[in-house]
Motif scaffolding. Structure first.
Motif, short mmCIF file in Angstrom:
data_model
loop_
_atom_site.label_atom_id
_atom_site.label_comp_id
_atom_site.label_asym_id
_atom_site.label_seq_id
_atom_site.Cartn_x
_atom_site.Cartn_y
_atom_site.Cartn_z
N MET A 1 0.86 -1.18 0.00
CA MET A 1 0.00 0.00 0.00
C MET A 1 0.90 1.24 0.00
N MET A 2 0.58 2.13 -0.89
CA MET A 2 1.26 3.43 -0.91
C MET A 2 0.19 4.51 -0.91
N MET A 3 0.31 5.47 0.01
CA MET A 3 -0.66 6.56 0.11
C MET A 3 -0.07 7.85 -0.42
N LEU A 4 -0.87 8.59 -1.16
CA LEU A 4 -0.55 9.93 -1.61
C LEU A 4 -1.67 10.84 -1.12
N LEU A 5 -1.34 12.04 -0.69
CA LEU A 5 -2.33 13.00 -0.22
C LEU A 5 -2.35 14.20 -1.13
N THR A 6 -3.56 14.65 -1.48
CA THR A 6 -3.65 15.91 -2.21
C THR A 6 -3.36 17.04 -1.23
N GLU A 7 -3.08 18.22 -1.76
CA GLU A 7 -2.80 19.37 -0.91
C GLU A 7 -3.98 19.68 0.00
N ARG A 8 -5.18 19.62 -0.55
CA ARG A 8 -6.40 19.92 0.24
C ARG A 8 -6.58 18.90 1.36
N CYS A 9 -6.32 17.63 1.07
CA CYS A 9 -6.42 16.58 2.08
C CYS A 9 -5.37 16.79 3.17
N ASN A 10 -4.17 17.10 2.77
CA ASN A 10 -3.10 17.33 3.73
C ASN A 10 -3.45 18.49 4.66
N GLN A 11 -4.04 19.55 4.12
CA GLN A 11 -4.46 20.68 4.94
C GLN A 11 -5.52 20.25 5.96
N GLN A 12 -6.47 19.44 5.51
CA GLN A 12 -7.54 18.98 6.38
C GLN A 12 -7.00 18.07 7.49
N LEU A 13 -6.14 17.13 7.13
CA LEU A 13 -5.60 16.19 8.11
C LEU A 13 -4.63 16.87 9.08
N SER A 14 -4.02 17.97 8.68
CA SER A 14 -3.11 18.67 9.58
C SER A 14 -3.85 19.27 10.78
N LYS A 15 -5.15 19.38 10.69
CA LYS A 15 -5.97 19.89 11.80
C LYS A 15 -6.25 18.83 12.85
N VAL A 16 -5.98 17.55 12.51
CA VAL A 16 -6.27 16.43 13.40
C VAL A 16 -5.10 16.26 14.38
N GLN A 17 -5.41 16.19 15.66
CA GLN A 17 -4.39 15.98 16.68
C GLN A 17 -4.25 14.48 16.93
N LEU A 18 -3.15 13.90 16.46
CA LEU A 18 -2.91 12.48 16.65
C LEU A 18 -1.94 12.26 17.81
N ALA A 19 -2.25 11.32 18.67
CA ALA A 19 -1.33 10.95 19.75
C ALA A 19 -0.10 10.28 19.13
N LYS A 20 0.95 10.14 19.90
CA LYS A 20 2.22 9.63 19.40
C LYS A 20 2.08 8.26 18.73
N ASP A 21 1.35 7.34 19.31
CA ASP A 21 1.21 5.99 18.76
C ASP A 21 -0.11 5.79 18.02
N SER A 22 -0.68 6.87 17.48
CA SER A 22 -1.94 6.77 16.75
C SER A 22 -1.69 6.88 15.25
N TYR A 23 -2.52 6.20 14.52
CA TYR A 23 -2.45 6.17 13.07
C TYR A 23 -3.85 6.41 12.52
N ILE A 24 -3.93 6.61 11.22
CA ILE A 24 -5.23 6.68 10.56
C ILE A 24 -5.43 5.36 9.83
N ARG A 25 -6.46 4.63 10.26
CA ARG A 25 -6.76 3.32 9.69
C ARG A 25 -7.80 3.45 8.59
N LEU A 26 -7.51 2.83 7.45
CA LEU A 26 -8.49 2.69 6.37
C LEU A 26 -8.97 1.25 6.39
N SER A 27 -10.27 1.05 6.47
CA SER A 27 -10.82 -0.30 6.44
C SER A 27 -11.94 -0.36 5.41
N ALA A 28 -12.09 -1.54 4.82
CA ALA A 28 -13.07 -1.70 3.75
C ALA A 28 -13.83 -3.00 3.91
N GLU A 29 -15.12 -2.97 3.59
CA GLU A 29 -16.01 -4.13 3.63
C GLU A 29 -16.93 -4.09 2.43
N TYR A 30 -17.25 -5.26 1.92
CA TYR A 30 -18.28 -5.34 0.88
C TYR A 30 -19.64 -5.15 1.53
#
Length: 104
Positions: A1-30
């Protein structure tokens, strides 16, 4: 998996306060069945499990478990953000999901 962020997405995610050992999980289901089905994608702040695939984009760490990777495929993913649609997950060939909200 390789992730790329658009500039607008990066701006939006920069507002999120993540703890040191926190990640953003993407999960998918049919979802669905019968004559059609779709893929539901969720995005939430989470901790890393041993079997998770990890990718870092613009200093933000993303996780995906093996099941979600089987549903979405092993691709280069682009994450975008639109005010009226929320987050959009794309591959070079298609938009996989839109209207994704980040659960914290």
């Amino acid at each position: 998996m390789m992730m790329l962020l658009t500039e607008r997405c990066n701006q939006q995610l920069s507002k999120v306060q993540l703890a040191k050992d926190s990640y953003i999980r993407l999960s998918a289901e049919y979802e669905g069945g019968g004559c059609g089905c779709s893929v539901a994608v969720q995005m939430k702040v989470d901790e890393r499990a041993l079997e998770d695939e990890c990718s870092v984009a613009n200093g933000i760490s993303f996780l995906m478990d093996k099941h979600s990777q089987a549903v979405l495929g092993d691709s280069v993913f682009e994450l975008d953000f639109k005010d009226h649609l929320g987050y959009l997950l794309k591959t070079p060939n298609e938009t996989l999901a839109y209207g994704i909200r980040l659960e914290q």
